[in-house]
Design an enzyme around this catalytic site. Sequence first.
Site, PDB file in Angstrom:
ATOM      1  N   CYS A 123      -1.115   1.131  10.727  1.00 21.58           N
ATOM      2  CA  CYS A 123      -1.051   1.079  12.189  1.00 21.58           C
ATOM      3  C   CYS A 123       0.329   1.433  12.745  1.00 21.58           C
ATOM      4  CB  CYS A 123      -1.362  -0.319  12.710  1.00 21.58           C
ATOM      5  SG  CYS A 123      -2.990  -0.886  12.270  1.00 21.58           S
ATOM      6  N   GLY A 183      -1.441   6.255  11.750  1.00 17.47           N
ATOM      7  CA  GLY A 183      -2.856   5.906  11.874  1.00 17.47           C
ATOM      8  C   GLY A 183      -3.608   6.999  12.582  1.00 17.47           C
ATOM      9  N   ASN A 205       0.469  -4.367  14.063  1.00 19.60           N
ATOM     10  CA  ASN A 205       0.738  -3.559  12.873  1.00 19.60           C
ATOM     11  C   ASN A 205       1.058  -4.529  11.752  1.00 19.60           C
ATOM     12  OD1 ASN A 205       3.446  -1.355  11.795  1.00 19.60           O
ATOM     13  ND2 ASN A 205       1.410  -1.600  10.974  1.00 19.60           N
ATOM     14  N   GLY A 206       0.323  -4.423  10.645  1.00 21.83           N
ATOM     15  CA  GLY A 206       0.537  -5.327   9.521  1.00 21.83           C
ATOM     16  C   GLY A 206      -0.772  -5.944   9.094  1.00 21.83           C
ATOM     17  N   TYR A 211       8.140   6.811   2.096  1.00 20.41           N
ATOM     18  CA  TYR A 211       7.012   7.679   2.412  1.00 20.41           C
ATOM     19  C   TYR A 211       6.440   7.538   3.819  1.00 20.41           C
ATOM     20  CZ  TYR A 211       2.116   9.201   2.334  1.00 20.41           C
ATOM     21  OH  TYR A 211       0.915   9.767   2.652  1.00 20.41           O
ATOM     22  N   SER A 269       6.462  14.814   2.789  1.00 17.46           N
ATOM     23  CA  SER A 269       7.285  13.613   2.666  1.00 17.46           C
ATOM     24  C   SER A 269       8.290  13.673   1.517  1.00 17.46           C
ATOM     25  CB  SER A 269       6.387  12.390   2.515  1.00 17.46           C
ATOM     26  OG  SER A 269       5.464  12.611   1.480  1.00 17.46           O
ATOM     27  N   CYS A 299      -0.774  -3.945  -2.116  1.00 16.82           N
ATOM     28  CA  CYS A 299      -0.027  -4.433  -0.951  1.00 16.82           C
ATOM     29  C   CYS A 299      -0.975  -5.255  -0.092  1.00 16.82           C
ATOM     30  CB  CYS A 299       0.491  -3.247  -0.143  1.00 16.82           C
ATOM     31  SG  CYS A 299       1.258  -3.761   1.416  1.00 16.82           S
ATOM     32  N   CYS A 334      11.085  -5.550   0.859  1.00 20.16           N
ATOM     33  CA  CYS A 334       9.908  -5.928   0.079  1.00 20.16           C
ATOM     34  C   CYS A 334       9.753  -4.888  -1.031  1.00 20.16           C
ATOM     35  CB  CYS A 334       8.660  -5.936   0.950  1.00 20.16           C
ATOM     36  SG  CYS A 334       7.155  -6.264  -0.006  1.00 20.16           S
TER      37      CYS A 334
HETATM   38  S1  SF4 Z   1       6.954  -2.595  -0.333  1.00 22.99           S
HETATM   39 FE1  SF4 Z   1       5.795  -4.462   0.208  1.00 22.99          FE
HETATM   40  S2  SF4 Z   1       5.013  -4.060   2.257  1.00 22.99           S
HETATM   41 FE2  SF4 Z   1       5.647  -2.091   1.422  1.00 22.99          FE
HETATM   42  S3  SF4 Z   1       3.830  -1.173   0.474  1.00 22.99           S
HETATM   43 FE3  SF4 Z   1       4.890  -2.323  -1.136  1.00 22.99          FE
HETATM   44  S4  SF4 Z   1       3.989  -4.404  -1.109  1.00 22.99           S
HETATM   45 FE4  SF4 Z   1       3.430  -3.386   0.816  1.00 22.99          FE
END
Ligand code: SF4
Length: 476
Positions: free
Chosen positions: A19, A45, A119-120, A259, A300, A399, A454
């Site tokens: 999103c 999206g 978004n999320g 990406y 990308s 994810c 993350c």
């Molecule tokens: S880094 Fe974290 S938020 Fe990003 S795609 Fe990987 S698991 Fe998902």
Amino acid sequence: MSYEVMHDDFMLDKLNEECGVFGIYGHAHAPDLTYYGLHALQHRGQESAGIVASTGEQFLSHKGMGLVTEAFANNALEKLSGKHAIGHVRYTTAGGSQLVNAQPLIFKYKAGNLALAHNGNLVNANQIRSHLERQGSIFQTTSDTEVIAHLIARSGYDRIEDSIKEALSMIKGAYALLFLTENKLIAALDPNGLRPLSLGKIGDNYVFSSETCAFDVVGAEYIREVEPGEMIIVDEDGLHSERFTQQTQRSICSFEYIYFARPDSNIDGINVHQTRKELGKKLVREFPIEADVITGVPDSSISAAIGYAEESGIPYELGLIKNRYVGRTFIQPNQELRAQGVRMKLSAVRKVVEGKRVVMIDDSIVRGTTSGRIVNMLREAGAKEVHVLISSPPVMNPCFYGIDTSTREELIAATKTVEEIREFIGADSLGFLSVEGMIDAIGREDHAPNNGHCVACFTGQYPTEIYPDTANCVDK
Ligand code: SF4
């Protein structure tokens, strides 16, 4: 022969953003600017788009399936007016691709109407949904976002800010949220800041966007990021900030840099194109290769390929060309002709690769099928050697934060060693950037773990709690 419209392999072999959100307060052309903003966020999206505008007294809204231009065909934008607006673009896998799930969602709360763009992805949406359903709530959509709407609608506070805070204290996971009432625009970001959300300004009017590239399109000036655990309220008194939690720890999605985000966006002040170049430079240090030419899988991976070329001194060439006029979905006759799908998307430039030792840079390998076909394409065009370097670590875990990863079983790196993947895709050599190299290349200085990124899909260490049914919360 039976024909069906389906996602092509090229997209299925990538992680897909789910999103993008955009919002503006107090501008005479709010719906139009939101439309342009969504256009700039289209890469986040492509399956539905929507705008809710407020005249100060009532909401006017339109949602539709497809690209922003398709969703707003037949002059749909002309029906919208008002000085405040929020918009949303959405990607889902086929099962969830229905207009009812398109956003922004509109619902009633104690003091009026509220629109919501998210978004999320929440990791405890199922738990809350079951709890609310037991208490009589009836859900209209399969989207985790509706859980937030129900929590706010049930809250008894007079101030909408307090109802939102109460709802946010109950949800877990990734959320960059925009709320619109008849006369307030509110932005909130989860305590880990997993997805990006920036604040900007056009003249005296505040704007929010998932990415800063949308600010450039609408002529807005970047001000700052929305901080993890922060709620920013814009109303007739101007802008003010409140915290809905003090327990924050930044873990911004590293894949935004690798990406998802557009190269011209800056995320948390760090430019995406420059970062991708640094990722390519790191690859040289981790995998120096004797080659004649460097190429990147468009679009990308081109920045990373330029970075590899600059650092190694080996020339960068357009060895692969993308056909820009093939849509995300197209008619495929049958399974056997799927390879044709990649050829419709990409072509190798024979004059560039013939007789050459080629290093092909890609940003990620998800299932591996597309990588194998591209390697084969380069060999058919006469490449003497094809070395594949990936500007991210192997994706080994799903994810749960709003990115459409395949299941763990479908992730090739979860089930095969690097050598087995090399063999599967038919490359002469294969290398993945290390997690440390990736973090170093992004260059953020932060005391939080992994310098505030993350990295869960690489390491399996998730920055939030994960519940036994979290996988089922992923909105499909
Ligand atoms: S880094 Fe974290 S938020 Fe990003 S795609 Fe990987 S698991 Fe998902």
